[in-house]
Design a protein around this motif. Structure first.
Motif, PDB file in Angstrom:
ATOM      1  N   UNK A 158      32.532  33.922  45.815  1.00  0.00           N
ATOM      2  CA  UNK A 158      33.175  33.649  44.726  1.00  0.00           C
ATOM      3  C   UNK A 158      34.089  35.082  44.429  1.00  0.00           C
ATOM      4  N   UNK A 159      34.904  35.146  43.874  1.00  0.00           N
ATOM      5  CA  UNK A 159      35.821  36.298  43.603  1.00  0.00           C
ATOM      6  C   UNK A 159      36.074  35.885  42.092  1.00  0.00           C
ATOM      7  N   UNK A 160      36.251  37.051  41.061  1.00  0.00           N
ATOM      8  CA  UNK A 160      36.066  37.555  39.819  1.00  0.00           C
ATOM      9  C   UNK A 160      37.203  38.663  39.725  1.00  0.00           C
ATOM     10  N   UNK A 161      38.248  38.587  38.762  1.00  0.00           N
ATOM     11  CA  UNK A 161      39.038  40.323  39.052  1.00  0.00           C
ATOM     12  C   UNK A 161      38.871  40.440  37.515  1.00  0.00           C
ATOM     13  N   UNK A 162      38.397  42.096  36.882  1.00  0.00           N
ATOM     14  CA  UNK A 162      37.508  41.788  36.124  1.00  0.00           C
ATOM     15  C   UNK A 162      38.605  43.668  36.114  1.00  0.00           C
ATOM     16  N   UNK A 163      38.710  44.295  34.685  1.00  0.00           N
ATOM     17  CA  UNK A 163      39.848  45.548  34.355  1.00  0.00           C
ATOM     18  C   UNK A 163      39.416  45.951  33.053  1.00  0.00           C
ATOM     19  N   UNK A 164      37.883  47.612  33.293  1.00  0.00           N
ATOM     20  CA  UNK A 164      37.631  48.047  32.401  1.00  0.00           C
ATOM     21  C   UNK A 164      39.281  48.937  31.581  1.00  0.00           C
ATOM     22  N   UNK A 165      38.583  48.251  30.159  1.00  0.00           N
ATOM     23  CA  UNK A 165      39.880  49.179  29.483  1.00  0.00           C
ATOM     24  C   UNK A 165      39.983  50.040  28.661  1.00  0.00           C
TER      25      UNK A 165
END
Length: 302
Positions: A158-165
């Motif tokens: 499974x895939x999940x896209x995230x970004x630390x701001x």
């Protein structure tokens, strides 16, 4: 071992979208509940005029069908827009593979040739694609300050896209019961500027390995059969990779703070600290001096 672990304190754009959607749904539900209670009280007030109005076909159609349909349709359209934004890929994301094991996290950076454990390093402002799986039982990876939950299913990616701001340390947790030590299966996401991340990656690829009694004891005790350390002859893959373990925030997937004393404690009696994990106790194999030497050597792996 402190780290932000709250969906109400978002630290990235994806988490902020989910945070906004959550408050919209909660606020909307609260308003609808209050309106429903007011109408119920009016219907129970004993006034025939209100009873006739609320029981009329027009009121039933309006309040029972049209208004709920419009509200739910609006929420559906808005939620679909949020989902579309969350799943929109960015060019050249940093791919990080996370494997849920019993009961720890293996973390791989395939493009950089890095393997670590129980900690995910993230460059601030760059989208990261997590590719998650598990070899035996189902886990669920949840870093609430960055995104929602994602299941880790044996035989499936499974895939999940995230970004630390922004820079900081965020705590994550397994959110799916996976066995005896499910509650002691945490990890930390460490967000740092791009330059600091690249420096960390370079140290991972070419670590400085000190010599000393601890290294000799580590090899003689057979620790390298399970644990790998890049730049050494130790290449085990059964347990967590220990390269630069001295820089990590915790031991045992969030069970202990990471320093020399807890390293010795973990090596001596891991079954006492975290029963059911795959590591045997070494307190009957190694002397106090040897335990301290190994702990000191591991702490120096920075």
């Amino acid at each position: 071992m402190r780290g932000e672990q709250s969906a109400l304190a978002p630290r990235g754009p994806e988490a902020e979208l989910l945070h906004g959607l959550t408050w919209l749904l909660v606020s909307g539900a609260a308003v609808i509940f209050l309106i429903t209670m007011v109408l119920l009280l009016l219907a129970l007030s004993g006034r025939d005029a209100w009873k006739r109005r609320l029981a009329s076909p027009r009121a039933v159609l309006l309040l029972g069908a049209l208004v709920p349909s419009v509200v739910l349709l609006a929420l559906l359209v808005h939620s679909s827009g949020v989902i579309a934004t969350l799943t929109r890929p960015a060019p050249r994301p940093l791919v990080v593979e996370v494997v849920g094991r019993q009961f720890w996290w293996e973390v791989r950076y395939p493009a950089q040739g890095i393997v670590t454990a129980n900690e995910i390093r993230l460059p601030v402002g760059r989208q990261v694609e997590l590719v998650v799986t598990a070899p035996d039982v189902v886990h669920s990876l949840w870093i609430p300050a960055l995104h929602g939950k994602i299941d880790m299913i044996p035989g499936r990616e499974n895939r999940l896209r995230l970004t630390a701001g922004q820079p900081g340390v965020m705590r994550g947790q397994c959110a799916e019961f996976c066995g005896a030590q499910h509650t002691l299966m945490a990890l930390f996401a460490v967000a740092e500027p791009e330059a600091d991340f690249e420096a960390w990656a370079e140290r991972q690829r070419a670590p400085t390995i000190p010599e000393g009694q601890g290294r000799e004891v580590f090899g003689r005790a057979g620790c390298g059969a399970c644990h790998g350390i890049r730049g050494t002859e130790f290449a085990g893959r059964i347990g967590p990779d220990l390269t630069l373990i001295g820089t990590r925030h915790s031991l045992g997937a969030g069970t202990l703070a990471n320093h020399r004393e807890t390293l010795a404690q973990w090596i001596a009696a891991p079954q006492q600290v975290k029963p059911g994990n795959a590591m045997p106790d070494f307190r009957r194999i190694l002397s106090e001096a040897e335990l301290d030497a190994v702990a000191q050597w591991l702490e120096a792996l920075r």
